[in-house]
Design an enzyme around this catalytic site. Structure first.
Site, PDB file in Angstrom:
ATOM      1  N   ASP A   8      -6.240  -4.116  -4.891  1.00 25.14           N
ATOM      2  CA  ASP A   8      -5.151  -3.454  -4.245  1.00 25.14           C
ATOM      3  C   ASP A   8      -4.452  -2.605  -4.936  1.00 25.14           C
ATOM      4  O   ASP A   8      -3.550  -2.878  -6.108  1.00 25.14           O
ATOM      5  CB  ASP A   8      -4.271  -4.503  -3.399  1.00 25.14           C
ATOM      6  CG  ASP A   8      -4.994  -5.223  -2.814  1.00 25.14           C
ATOM      7  OD1 ASP A   8      -6.412  -5.561  -2.972  1.00 25.14           O
ATOM      8  OD2 ASP A   8      -4.789  -5.933  -1.724  1.00 25.14           O
ATOM      9  N   GLU A  39      -5.082  -0.669   0.707  1.00 22.52           N
ATOM     10  CA  GLU A  39      -4.004  -1.133   1.619  1.00 22.52           C
ATOM     11  C   GLU A  39      -2.416  -1.250   1.387  1.00 22.52           C
ATOM     12  O   GLU A  39      -1.623  -1.157   2.178  1.00 22.52           O
ATOM     13  CB  GLU A  39      -4.514  -2.410   2.065  1.00 22.52           C
ATOM     14  CG  GLU A  39      -3.933  -3.634   0.982  1.00 22.52           C
ATOM     15  CD  GLU A  39      -3.701  -4.756   1.782  1.00 22.52           C
ATOM     16  OE1 GLU A  39      -3.769  -5.104   3.071  1.00 22.52           O
ATOM     17  OE2 GLU A  39      -3.362  -5.887   0.975  1.00 22.52           O
ATOM     18  N   ASN A  40      -2.045  -1.041  -0.107  1.00 21.20           N
ATOM     19  CA  ASN A  40      -0.778  -1.244  -0.467  1.00 21.20           C
ATOM     20  C   ASN A  40      -0.328   0.202  -1.060  1.00 21.20           C
ATOM     21  O   ASN A  40       0.859   0.365  -1.803  1.00 21.20           O
ATOM     22  CB  ASN A  40      -0.467  -2.295  -1.423  1.00 21.20           C
ATOM     23  CG  ASN A  40      -0.909  -3.563  -0.737  1.00 21.20           C
ATOM     24  OD1 ASN A  40      -1.654  -3.961  -1.243  1.00 21.20           O
ATOM     25  ND2 ASN A  40      -0.214  -3.887   0.274  1.00 21.20           N
ATOM     26  N   HIS A  68      -2.722  -4.543   5.978  1.00 19.53           N
ATOM     27  CA  HIS A  68      -1.668  -3.631   5.810  1.00 19.53           C
ATOM     28  C   HIS A  68      -2.112  -2.346   6.325  1.00 19.53           C
ATOM     29  O   HIS A  68      -1.428  -1.320   6.115  1.00 19.53           O
ATOM     30  CB  HIS A  68      -1.116  -3.841   4.427  1.00 19.53           C
ATOM     31  CG  HIS A  68      -0.121  -4.839   3.980  1.00 19.53           C
ATOM     32  ND1 HIS A  68      -0.257  -5.611   2.956  1.00 19.53           N
ATOM     33  CD2 HIS A  68       1.030  -5.457   4.720  1.00 19.53           C
ATOM     34  CE1 HIS A  68       0.580  -6.524   3.032  1.00 19.53           C
ATOM     35  NE2 HIS A  68       1.273  -6.287   4.015  1.00 19.53           N
ATOM     36  N   HIS A 178      -3.717 -10.193  -4.876  1.00 22.60           N
ATOM     37  CA  HIS A 178      -3.117  -9.336  -6.009  1.00 22.60           C
ATOM     38  C   HIS A 178      -3.007 -10.021  -7.562  1.00 22.60           C
ATOM     39  O   HIS A 178      -2.625  -9.293  -8.418  1.00 22.60           O
ATOM     40  CB  HIS A 178      -1.714  -8.810  -5.557  1.00 22.60           C
ATOM     41  CG  HIS A 178      -1.597  -7.846  -4.456  1.00 22.60           C
ATOM     42  ND1 HIS A 178      -0.484  -7.108  -4.274  1.00 22.60           N
ATOM     43  CD2 HIS A 178      -2.552  -7.544  -3.590  1.00 22.60           C
ATOM     44  CE1 HIS A 178      -0.689  -6.218  -3.239  1.00 22.60           C
ATOM     45  NE2 HIS A 178      -1.713  -6.799  -2.896  1.00 22.60           N
TER      46      HIS A 178
HETATM   47 FE   LIG Z   1      -2.728  -6.028  -0.871  1.00 24.77          FE
HETATM   48 FE   LIG Z   2      -3.848  -7.735   2.183  1.00 24.41          FE
END
Ligand SMILES: [Fe+2]
Ligand SMILES: [Fe+2]
Length: 268
Positions: A8, A39-40, A68, A178
């Site tokens: 991520d 996604e982040n 997300h 993460h």
């Molecule tokens: Fe994430």
């Molecule tokens: Fe996630």
């Protein structure tokens, strides 16, 4: 061929590290195909069209995502038109976007990419195993090279997906938590596997957020605005060696790369 998968990407620092790494590895001819979970990427939550463009122009072939994906509404402008951006395939069929695709790598090989999401805590209804099985069935006539981003909170759901797909796809890599796990391996029937790729972003914090703000929330039970962390930026993921004819993986190397240091995945 060699395939890069990155965990991520969090915020601007994560985007910069991801772009530097992917561009460096592509320019060196060290990887043929790059899959990055974004996604982040937008301020720690979601994606925008500009961010997708920047990652893609740095050499990223496919951006995967997770819970997300729709947090930043700007993504809605591009998600239907940009087939290199995936959202989990087992979301509602009414959700915008798509959950898998077949793409062409730098060496001309076709690579199928599937993005799935686990069910624990993530409020997604459809069964990821059934959904992934269907997608693998669609991709298989086109290419034996398939990689899966299994975005999930629960270790068990990710480990199970690895066993479920062993021998059927080239790689299963977990994302979402993460924190990189120390279990990168080749499963008995030739599928590369890791429970979590880790995070591409600032590690001096709580999974990408400023530790002080998160601690305040955890200690007081009172809401706090979570800023992004700043220090110890790293890009984490794996480089996978894949036999093009069979689609089976021959090797997997996990790395936690600090920008400026020697690029990972170049040996072999
Ligand atoms: Fe994430
Ligand atoms: Fe996630």
């Amino acid at each position: 061929m060699r395939i890069l998968m990155l965990g991520d990407v969090v915020g601007k620092a994560g985007r910069k590290a991801a772009a530097e790494l992917v561009r460096g590895l592509k320019d060196a001819g060290a990887v043929d195909f790059a899959v990055v979970n974004g996604e982040n990427a937008a301020g720690g939550s979601g994606l925008t069209g500009n961010i997708c463009s920047a990652l893609l122009s740095a050499g990223v072939d496919v951006i995967t995502s997770g819970d997300h994906v729709f947090r930043n509404k700007d993504v809605l402008e591009v998600i239907d038109g940009e087939r290199r951006l995936l959202r989990p395939l087992n979301m509602s069929p009414a959700a915008k976007g798509r959950g898998w695709g077949v793409y062409e790598a730098a060496n001309g090989a076709k690579v199928g990419v599937i993005n799935a999401i686990g069910r624990l805590y993530l409020n997604v209804g459809a069964n990821p195993y059934v959904a992934v099985e269907e997608a693998v069935g669609e991709i298989s006539p086109e290419t034996p090279i398939v990689v899966v981003d299994m975005h999930a909170e629960a270790t068990s759901e990710k480990v199970a997906m690895g066993w479920f797909l062993d021998g059927k796809v080239s790689a299963v890599a977990g994302t979402h938590t993460h924190v990189m796990t120390a279990d990168a391996k080749i499963l008995p029937n030739g599928t590369a596997y890791i429970t979590d790729l880790g995070m591409t972003g600032p590690h001096e914090g709580v999974i990408g957020r400023d530790a002080e703000k998160v601690l305040s929330f955890f200690y007081t039970d009172m809401p706090a605005r979570f800023e992004l962390a700043k220090g110890d930026v790293r890009a984490e993921g794996v480089v996978i060696d894949v036999d093009e004819a069979s689609g089976r993986a021959a090797g997997i190397e996990a790395f936690s790369w600090v920008p400026g240091e020697e690029l990972p995945g170049k040996a072999g």
